[in-house]
Design a protein around this motif. Sequence first.
Motif, PDB file in Angstrom:
ATOM      1  N   VAL A   1     -12.635 -10.300  59.461  1.00 13.27           N
ATOM      2  CA  VAL A   1     -11.652 -11.292  58.998  1.00 13.27           C
ATOM      3  C   VAL A   1     -12.166 -12.698  59.274  1.00 13.27           C
ATOM      4  N   ALA A   2     -12.275 -13.518  58.245  1.00 19.18           N
ATOM      5  CA  ALA A   2     -12.688 -14.912  58.389  1.00 19.18           C
ATOM      6  C   ALA A   2     -11.478 -15.737  58.809  1.00 19.18           C
ATOM      7  N   SER A   3     -11.399 -16.066  60.081  1.00 24.28           N
ATOM      8  CA  SER A   3     -10.204 -16.727  60.612  1.00 24.28           C
ATOM      9  C   SER A   3      -9.998 -18.110  60.027  1.00 24.28           C
ATOM     10  N   LYS A   4     -11.070 -18.789  59.600  1.00 23.94           N
ATOM     11  CA  LYS A   4     -10.950 -20.124  59.019  1.00 23.94           C
ATOM     12  C   LYS A   4     -10.000 -20.129  57.833  1.00 23.94           C
ATOM     13  N   SER A   5      -9.919 -19.004  57.130  1.00 27.94           N
ATOM     14  CA  SER A   5      -9.095 -18.919  55.936  1.00 27.94           C
ATOM     15  C   SER A   5      -7.666 -18.479  56.229  1.00 27.94           C
ATOM     16  N   VAL A   6      -7.348 -18.256  57.502  1.00 26.22           N
ATOM     17  CA  VAL A   6      -6.000 -17.801  57.875  1.00 26.22           C
ATOM     18  C   VAL A   6      -5.354 -18.781  58.862  1.00 26.22           C
ATOM     19  N   ARG A   7      -6.000 -19.001  60.006  1.00 24.24           N
ATOM     20  CA  ARG A   7      -5.546 -19.965  61.018  1.00 24.24           C
ATOM     21  C   ARG A   7      -4.111 -19.731  61.467  1.00 24.24           C
ATOM     22  N   CYS A   8      -3.784 -18.481  61.623  1.00 20.31           N
ATOM     23  CA  CYS A   8      -2.472 -18.085  62.130  1.00 20.31           C
ATOM     24  C   CYS A   8      -2.679 -16.803  62.910  1.00 20.31           C
ATOM     25  N   LEU A   9      -2.450 -16.857  64.224  1.00 22.37           N
ATOM     26  CA  LEU A   9      -2.752 -15.724  65.096  1.00 22.37           C
ATOM     27  C   LEU A   9      -2.012 -14.471  64.660  1.00 22.37           C
TER      28      LEU A   9
ATOM     29  N   LEU B   1       4.325 -25.311  45.563  1.00 19.29           N
ATOM     30  CA  LEU B   1       2.938 -25.625  45.246  1.00 19.29           C
ATOM     31  C   LEU B   1       1.989 -24.666  45.947  1.00 19.29           C
ATOM     32  N   ARG B   2       0.779 -24.597  45.432  1.00 10.54           N
ATOM     33  CA  ARG B   2      -0.296 -23.812  46.050  1.00 10.54           C
ATOM     34  C   ARG B   2      -1.424 -24.741  46.473  1.00 10.54           C
ATOM     35  N   HIS B   3      -1.994 -24.454  47.616  1.00  7.04           N
ATOM     36  CA  HIS B   3      -3.145 -25.220  48.082  1.00  7.04           C
ATOM     37  C   HIS B   3      -4.388 -24.762  47.336  1.00  7.04           C
ATOM     38  N   SER B   4      -5.370 -25.646  47.263  1.00  7.33           N
ATOM     39  CA  SER B   4      -6.628 -25.322  46.603  1.00  7.33           C
ATOM     40  C   SER B   4      -7.438 -24.298  47.399  1.00  7.33           C
ATOM     41  N   LYS B   5      -7.383 -24.402  48.728  1.00  3.51           N
ATOM     42  CA  LYS B   5      -8.126 -23.491  49.587  1.00  3.51           C
ATOM     43  C   LYS B   5      -7.144 -22.745  50.477  1.00  3.51           C
ATOM     44  N   ALA B   6      -7.669 -21.921  51.353  1.00  3.96           N
ATOM     45  CA  ALA B   6      -6.800 -20.983  52.069  1.00  3.96           C
ATOM     46  C   ALA B   6      -6.306 -21.514  53.410  1.00  3.96           C
ATOM     47  N   GLY B   7      -7.154 -21.536  54.418  1.00  2.45           N
ATOM     48  CA  GLY B   7      -6.680 -21.817  55.763  1.00  2.45           C
ATOM     49  C   GLY B   7      -6.261 -23.243  56.018  1.00  2.45           C
TER      50      GLY B   7
ATOM     51  N   ARG C   1      -1.539 -28.306  58.090  1.00  3.92           N
ATOM     52  CA  ARG C   1      -0.485 -29.227  57.681  1.00  3.92           C
ATOM     53  C   ARG C   1       0.888 -28.836  58.202  1.00  3.92           C
ATOM     54  N   PHE C   2       1.043 -27.580  58.628  1.00  3.20           N
ATOM     55  CA  PHE C   2       2.357 -27.082  59.046  1.00  3.20           C
ATOM     56  C   PHE C   2       2.251 -26.388  60.396  1.00  3.20           C
ATOM     57  N   GLN C   3       3.276 -26.560  61.200  1.00  9.39           N
ATOM     58  CA  GLN C   3       3.282 -25.945  62.524  1.00  9.39           C
ATOM     59  C   GLN C   3       3.677 -24.477  62.483  1.00  9.39           C
ATOM     60  N   GLU C   4       4.263 -24.044  61.379  1.00  6.00           N
ATOM     61  CA  GLU C   4       4.712 -22.656  61.315  1.00  6.00           C
ATOM     62  C   GLU C   4       4.685 -22.163  59.888  1.00  6.00           C
ATOM     63  N   TYR C   5       4.576 -20.857  59.769  1.00  4.71           N
ATOM     64  CA  TYR C   5       4.711 -20.164  58.496  1.00  4.71           C
ATOM     65  C   TYR C   5       5.980 -19.322  58.561  1.00  4.71           C
TER      66      TYR C   5
ATOM     67  N   ARG D   1      14.239 -12.512  51.460  1.00  3.26           N
ATOM     68  CA  ARG D   1      14.658 -12.783  52.842  1.00  3.26           C
ATOM     69  C   ARG D   1      13.457 -13.189  53.686  1.00  3.26           C
ATOM     70  N   THR D   2      13.731 -13.935  54.734  1.00  2.75           N
ATOM     71  CA  THR D   2      12.712 -14.323  55.703  1.00  2.75           C
ATOM     72  C   THR D   2      12.724 -13.323  56.850  1.00  2.75           C
ATOM     73  N   GLU D   3      11.589 -12.688  57.106  1.00  5.42           N
ATOM     74  CA  GLU D   3      11.509 -11.700  58.178  1.00  5.42           C
ATOM     75  C   GLU D   3      11.356 -12.356  59.542  1.00  5.42           C
ATOM     76  N   ARG D   4      10.519 -13.382  59.639  1.00  4.27           N
ATOM     77  CA  ARG D   4      10.323 -14.081  60.901  1.00  4.27           C
ATOM     78  C   ARG D   4       9.558 -15.362  60.638  1.00  4.27           C
ATOM     79  N   THR D   5       9.485 -16.200  61.658  1.00  8.58           N
ATOM     80  CA  THR D   5       8.721 -17.438  61.598  1.00  8.58           C
ATOM     81  C   THR D   5       7.691 -17.414  62.714  1.00  8.58           C
ATOM     82  N   VAL D   6       6.452 -17.729  62.367  1.00 15.25           N
ATOM     83  CA  VAL D   6       5.362 -17.643  63.342  1.00 15.25           C
ATOM     84  C   VAL D   6       4.579 -18.948  63.343  1.00 15.25           C
TER      85      VAL D   6
END
Length: 400
Positions: free
Chosen positions: A44-52, A362-368, A373-377, A384-389
């Motif tokens: 998994v390339a973490s640079k493209s996710v950046r969410c533990l 909107l959609r970002h051009s790249k992934a991670g 830009r945001f503190q949470e997803y 429905r929203t399952e959770r916030t991380v």
Amino acid sequence: MTQQANLDTATKGLDPPFAVVDLDAFDANAADLVRRAGGRPIRVASKSVRCLHLIERVLGMPGFQGVMAYSLREALWLAGKWRDTPLAQTDILVAYPTTDHAALRELAADPAAAQVISIMADSVQHLDLIDAALGIDHPAIRVCLEFDAAWRPLPGIYVGTRRSPVRTPRQAARLAAETTRRPGFSLVGVMSYEGQIAGLGDAPPGNPLKGGLIAWMQRRSGPELIKRRSSAIAAIRAITDLEFVNGGGTGSLELTSADPSVTELAAGSGLIGPWLFDSYRGFTPRPAALFALPVVRRPAPNIATLFAGGYVASGTGTPNRLPRPYLPEGLKLLGTEGAGEVQTPVVGKAADSLKLGDRVWLRHSKAGELAERFQEYHLIRGDRTERTVPTYRGEGVNFG
């Protein structure tokens, strides 16, 4: 319900700007990556996710194994987070060389981290730098050599990312021999990233001529790389055993899995599905990460102005680094303003129906990079929203 209705319902209690990850799309993208990998494990390339949380979610799925971090400090942070957990033995490869002396000292002083983290080198100078940071009697550091995967059809023509100077099997064998000869280094792997295939879509919208040229280049670059990389890996294996040979990216899984010298693949952007990855013939990721901006002005008919939105992706500084309006359909950025730090005008017939306070997705051009830009997803499924991380930013860390 329509997709936009689901998104709006799932997040009706939130005030934009905010970002979401659609778990159905994310999981479907992960399954498609595994299918395309043809049985090879995916790092998994973490640079493209950046969410533990999302990284851990992927690591719990069949077909994924290990992490490709983009910074030694990130790798140390992940190893610390996972200590005394079922993920404690997760193999972490740092995909880019480091010159961070303090992080190298932290790695050398932490036997548990040093057992799972491998750092990148593509020259003797990288080894010299580590010796200078730690002293020549330092504990064993796991090293991965990077092999150049770019295409050079003619002298002076270079197609691909400017990464490693190690291009030939002879150069690879020479660096491998020097690495294994020097005390304090353990050569465990080789990596090569074919950016001219993995990161370059062969079907750019509205430009079939460019797409044809890219496809022509990729058809010739791929076989050349497989032959050259296989020879290099054979030369290295004649010197020492390797734990892994990593290659590829989201856009080149099929090609790289056909290389008999490669033992594992890498992917990350395909999990998120940013809009740049709409331009491949062979696969179509679902848009998993989206962000919502509120309408704050109606300056003219067919124009709505959104708050914020200047989330420009790294790279060439061209228009394909800007975010794109996604929902409602029929919107586009205003060419004279683009996406701004404090406002983003959008134009089109759909703008006429927008009122103050309405959302545009909107959609970002790249992934991670959206996670910076945001503190949470907000993780949604259906309506429905399952959770916030937290994202990396929400965890209070920044590695770039």
